[in-house]
Design an enzyme around this catalytic site. Structure first.
Site, PDB file in Angstrom:
ATOM      1  N   SER A 174       0.813  -1.210   0.000  1.00 60.46           N
ATOM      2  CA  SER A 174       0.000   0.000   0.000  1.00 60.46           C
ATOM      3  C   SER A 174       0.851   1.267   0.000  1.00 60.46           C
ATOM      4  O   SER A 174       1.794   1.404   0.791  1.00 60.46           O
ATOM      5  CB  SER A 174      -0.916   0.026   1.223  1.00 60.46           C
ATOM      6  OG  SER A 174      -1.560   1.282   1.337  1.00 60.46           O
TER       7      SER A 174
ATOM      8  N   GLU B 297      -9.472   4.433  -8.608  1.00 66.10           N
ATOM      9  CA  GLU B 297      -9.750   5.108  -7.348  1.00 66.10           C
ATOM     10  C   GLU B 297      -9.695   6.618  -7.569  1.00 66.10           C
ATOM     11  O   GLU B 297      -8.619   7.222  -7.495  1.00 66.10           O
ATOM     12  CB  GLU B 297      -8.749   4.691  -6.266  1.00 66.10           C
ATOM     13  CG  GLU B 297      -8.854   3.239  -5.844  1.00 66.10           C
ATOM     14  CD  GLU B 297      -7.997   2.905  -4.632  1.00 66.10           C
ATOM     15  OE1 GLU B 297      -7.278   3.812  -4.148  1.00 66.10           O
ATOM     16  OE2 GLU B 297      -8.031   1.751  -4.178  1.00 66.10           O
TER      17      GLU B 297
ATOM     18  N   HIS C 222      -7.890   8.714  -4.672  1.00 65.33           N
ATOM     19  CA  HIS C 222      -6.531   8.435  -4.191  1.00 65.33           C
ATOM     20  C   HIS C 222      -5.497   9.292  -4.937  1.00 65.33           C
ATOM     21  O   HIS C 222      -5.281   9.125  -6.139  1.00 65.33           O
ATOM     22  CB  HIS C 222      -6.215   6.950  -4.394  1.00 65.33           C
ATOM     23  CG  HIS C 222      -4.884   6.522  -3.852  1.00 65.33           C
ATOM     24  ND1 HIS C 222      -4.759   5.751  -2.711  1.00 65.33           N
ATOM     25  CD2 HIS C 222      -3.621   6.747  -4.284  1.00 65.33           C
ATOM     26  CE1 HIS C 222      -3.477   5.514  -2.474  1.00 65.33           C
ATOM     27  NE2 HIS C 222      -2.769   6.117  -3.432  1.00 65.33           N
TER      28      HIS C 222
END
Length: 256
Positions: free
Chosen positions: A163, A224, A227
């Site tokens: 991540s 996303e 993000h």
């Protein structure tokens, strides 16, 4: 016939002779040494001074080694002990100093243009926190996908160590109104004026839309729209103008 007995007179005559010859000593063909000493004296070879050439080597910067371009994905993972040393609180989350400063500037710019209600929902996450998020997602998908739950979860949530949130350079942004939603981070964000503004202007503050809809094959992460990843002004500008993702940017720069 002139007889000179004085040494001083010899010197005077010598000077007069040289004066009459003028610059021929230097530029003419007269061999003065042979006139006075009966033989030619060895002379040093004179040549134009050589100015050393300065080579300007373009330093090859390995982009992936720059702290702001730290690449993290399912193939390149961080270990569980990794934690940035310069994390600072900003807008309710923690980010590295360079990303935090840029985020403040970006949100201030948005507000100055009438783009309000943006909030930072998620910033730095530790390995342990990401692990909890990941396995919770698997559990929530198990009833629907069974044994494929982990595969489906990995499309939506990065496994621990994979991540970008662990780098402290990524922020999930949403609207205040969405905080009451079941899914605070949702695809409706892409169609809001805030989402449009960020997609168009984030690069001006060093951020990129990290997981674009047309780059899922490169990032291996589903789209996303919330993000945003800090990469620095210069890199963000290039990535935005070329319409590429971070993986492509580093790959292209390595081969150029």
């Amino acid at each position: 016939m002139i007889i000179v007995k004085s040494n001083s007179m010899i010197c005077i005559i010598t000077v007069l002779c040289l004066a009459s010859l003028g610059f021929n000593y230097f530029y003419g063909d007269l061999d003065i040494e042979k006139m006075f000493f009966g033989k030619s004296m060895p002379t040093a070879q004179m040549s134009s001074p050589q100015i050393p050439e300065v080579e300007h080597h373009k330093q090859s910067v390995i982009l992936k080694d720059l702290p702001e371009l730290k690449l993290v994905n399912k193939s390149i993972r961080l270990d569980k002990e990794y934690e940035p040393i310069d994390l600072v609180p900003v807008k309710g989350v923690y980010l590295r100093e360079m990303a935090a400063s840029a985020l403040v500037k970006m949100l201030y710019a948005a507000e100055s243009e009438g783009i309000n209600d943006l909030v930072a929902y998620s910033g730095y996450r530790s390995y342990a926190t990401q692990s909890a998020v990941y396995y919770n997602k698997i559990a929530s998908l198990r009833p629907k996908y069974g044994e494929l739950a982990e595969v489906e979860a990995a499309k939506l949530v990065a496994p621990p160590g994979a991540s970008e949130h662990q780098t402290g350079l990524a922020a999930d942004l949403t609207l205040k109104a969405f905080l009451d939603y079941e899914y605070v981070l949702n695809y409706d964000f892409a169609d809001t004026i805030q989402g449009h503004w960020l997609k168009k202007n984030a690069w001006k503050y060093g951020f990129i839309l990290r997981y674009a809809e047309d780059k899922e094959g490169k990032t291996n992460i589903s789209y996303e729209p919330w993000h945003f990843r800090y990469v620095g002004l210069e890199h963000a500008k290039t990535i935005y103008e070329r319409n590429i993702c971070l993986e492509e940017y580093i790959d292209q720069s390595t081969t150029e």
